[in-house]
Write an enzyme that holds these catalytic residues in place. Structure first.
Site, short mmCIF file in Angstrom:
data_model
loop_
_atom_site.label_atom_id
_atom_site.label_comp_id
_atom_site.label_asym_id
_atom_site.label_seq_id
_atom_site.Cartn_x
_atom_site.Cartn_y
_atom_site.Cartn_z
N ALA A 72 0.86 -1.19 0.00
CA ALA A 72 0.00 0.00 0.00
C ALA A 72 0.89 1.23 0.00
O ALA A 72 2.03 1.18 0.48
CB ALA A 72 -0.87 -0.01 1.25
N GLY A 116 0.43 -5.16 0.64
CA GLY A 116 -0.73 -5.21 -0.25
C GLY A 116 -0.41 -5.81 -1.61
O GLY A 116 -1.29 -6.33 -2.29
N GLU A 119 -0.65 -9.41 -1.06
CA GLU A 119 -2.08 -9.73 -0.91
C GLU A 119 -2.81 -9.71 -2.25
O GLU A 119 -3.72 -10.50 -2.48
CB GLU A 119 -2.72 -8.74 0.07
CG GLU A 119 -2.21 -8.95 1.49
CD GLU A 119 -2.71 -7.88 2.43
OE1 GLU A 119 -2.41 -6.68 2.19
OE2 GLU A 119 -3.39 -8.21 3.41
N GLU A 139 3.86 -5.40 7.19
CA GLU A 139 3.01 -4.42 7.87
C GLU A 139 3.37 -4.26 9.34
O GLU A 139 3.26 -3.18 9.92
CB GLU A 139 1.53 -4.81 7.76
CG GLU A 139 0.95 -4.68 6.36
CD GLU A 139 1.12 -5.91 5.49
OE1 GLU A 139 1.91 -6.80 5.86
OE2 GLU A 139 0.47 -5.98 4.44
N1 COA Z 1 4.49 3.28 -0.24
C1 COA Z 1 4.87 4.49 -0.70
N2 COA Z 1 6.06 4.71 -1.30
C2 COA Z 1 6.86 3.66 -1.47
C3 COA Z 1 6.54 2.36 -1.05
C4 COA Z 1 5.29 2.20 -0.40
N3 COA Z 1 4.86 1.01 0.02
N4 COA Z 1 7.55 1.53 -1.35
C5 COA Z 1 8.49 2.28 -1.96
N5 COA Z 1 8.07 3.57 -2.03
C6 COA Z 1 8.78 4.71 -2.60
C7 COA Z 1 9.88 5.21 -1.69
O1 COA Z 1 9.35 6.07 -0.70
C8 COA Z 1 10.75 5.92 -2.68
O2 COA Z 1 10.13 7.17 -2.99
P1 COA Z 1 11.07 8.51 -3.16
O3 COA Z 1 11.99 8.19 -4.30
O4 COA Z 1 10.06 9.56 -3.48
O5 COA Z 1 11.77 8.66 -1.85
C9 COA Z 1 10.64 5.06 -3.93
O6 COA Z 1 9.44 4.31 -3.78
C10 COA Z 1 11.77 4.08 -4.07
O7 COA Z 1 11.89 3.37 -2.85
P2 COA Z 1 13.30 2.97 -2.22
O8 COA Z 1 13.04 2.56 -0.80
O9 COA Z 1 14.29 4.06 -2.44
O10 COA Z 1 13.66 1.75 -3.16
P3 COA Z 1 14.51 0.46 -2.84
O11 COA Z 1 14.56 -0.30 -4.12
O12 COA Z 1 15.78 0.82 -2.16
O13 COA Z 1 13.64 -0.35 -1.74
C11 COA Z 1 11.62 -1.40 -0.89
C12 COA Z 1 12.42 -0.92 -2.13
C13 COA Z 1 10.33 -1.95 -1.45
C14 COA Z 1 12.40 -2.51 -0.15
C15 COA Z 1 11.39 -0.25 0.09
O14 COA Z 1 10.93 0.87 -0.65
C16 COA Z 1 10.35 -0.55 1.13
O15 COA Z 1 10.65 -1.16 2.15
N6 COA Z 1 9.06 -0.13 0.90
C17 COA Z 1 8.00 -0.32 1.84
C18 COA Z 1 7.52 -1.75 1.84
C19 COA Z 1 6.39 -1.96 2.83
O16 COA Z 1 6.53 -1.78 4.03
N7 COA Z 1 5.21 -2.34 2.29
C20 COA Z 1 4.05 -2.60 3.08
C21 COA Z 1 3.20 -1.39 3.19
S1 COA Z 1 1.77 -1.70 4.20
#
Ligand code: COA
Length: 265
Positions: A72, A116, A119, A139
């Site tokens: 999400a 999500g 999911e 989450e």
């Molecule tokens: N929601 C909103 N933005 C997200 C996102 C999410 N779930 N996942 C990634 N992004 C955004 C980051 O904020 C970043 O935005 P920015 O460039 O404006 O700062 C961009 O996507 C790239 O993310 P980044 O973390 O730099 O990429 P990465 O390849 O190093 O890492 C992930 C990727 C997926 C491991 C990491 O972004 C992450 O942990 N995301 C959240 C995952 C999560 O907790 N999901 C469950 C949500 S309920």
């Protein structure tokens, strides 16, 4: 080369290859995170494809080579009240839209498949992953729990022990582990993912659309009903096939030693 086209949706691309429609979430700079717009557009596009007889199977994926969907959109969580969040999950449920879509949906998982995103993959019918994909329900690290079906669909798919560990720990697992626990059907090298997924999609898209729809409905009953009810409803759906032109065509074609020509009726 991809022929994916914008189709009047800000966050989605659609490509049609014969009877397969490929929907791509197109927010690679945000790792294809699911925001409200994506949820609304995804549900609207599925509604369009539902009655489009030229589409037999949907393949669902994320743009770029990093993420399927990283969950999400966490930015939208800030300041959201309980009732607002409940409304997002119920009135705009992309998860339900996939789950109840009357045609097979294959998740083509090309990178992070988290929260999500995982999911949504679980709400699809078949999951195919690249070797570079990774999976998790992180989450818990945000002080929340899965709300798009993770506690229910993941548990039904991989069993309570594995689901519990993934959900309580928020650990991320690789594609090989996801395959071993039954979370994905196949794992392919990244450069073969699309071709292999399309092979599966085309094979399925060549079947009777009406039989596919009834088969999907029947299989989904298994995790939603007790055995007696499931068996009863399976017989009803099986018998319903005997009212279709496709059943006549399938049986006749077999007896005449030729390929069936499905009518979808
Ligand atoms: N929601 C909103 N933005 C997200 C996102 C999410 N779930 N996942 C990634 N992004 C955004 C980051 O904020 C970043 O935005 P920015 O460039 O404006 O700062 C961009 O996507 C790239 O993310 P980044 O973390 O730099 O990429 P990465 O390849 O190093 O890492 C992930 C990727 C997926 C491991 C990491 O972004 C992450 O942990 N995301 C959240 C995952 C999560 O907790 N999901 C469950 C949500 S309920």
């Amino acid at each position: 080369m991809s022929q994916a086209q914008p189709v009047g949706y800000e966050t989605l691309l659609l490509e049609r290859r014969e009877r397969v429609a490929i929907i791509t979430i197109n927010r690679p700079d945000k790792r294809n995170a699911l925001n409200i717009k994506t949820r609304e557009e995804g549900a609207a596009l599925l509604e369009e494809l539902r009655t489009d007889d030229s589409v037999g199977v949907v393949v669902f994926t994320g743009a770029g080579d990093k993420a399927f969907i990283a969950g999400a959109d966490i930015g939208e969580f800030a300041g959201r009240t309980a009732m607002m969040q409940r409304d997002v999950m119920t009135s705009r449920s992309l998860f339900t839209a996939f789950d109840t879509f009357p045609k097979p949906v294959i998740a083509m998982i090309n990178g992070y498949c988290l929260g999500g995103g995982c999911e949504l993959a679980l709400a699809c019918d078949i999951r195919v992953a690249s070797e570079t994909a990774s999976f998790g329900q992180p989450e818990i690290n945000l002080g929340i729990i899965p709300g798009g079906g993770g506690t229910q669909r993941l548990t039904r798919l991989v069993g309570e022990g594995k689901a519990m560990e993934l959900i309580l720990s928020g650990d991320i697992i690789d594609a090989k582990t996801a395959y071993e626990i039954g979370l994905v059907n196949h794992v392919f090298p990244a450069d073969q993912l699309e071709a292999k997924t399309m092979e599966i999609a085309n094979r399925i898209a060549g079947k009777s659309p009406i039989a596919l729809s009834l088969a999907k409905e029947a299989v989904k009953l298994a995790s939603r009903s007790n055995l007696d009810e499931g068996l009863r409803r399976e017989v009803d759906l099986f018998a319903l096939c005997f009212s279709t032109a496709d059943k006549d065509e399938g049986v006749t074609a077999f007896l005449e030693k030729r390929k069936p020509v499905w009518k979808g009726k």
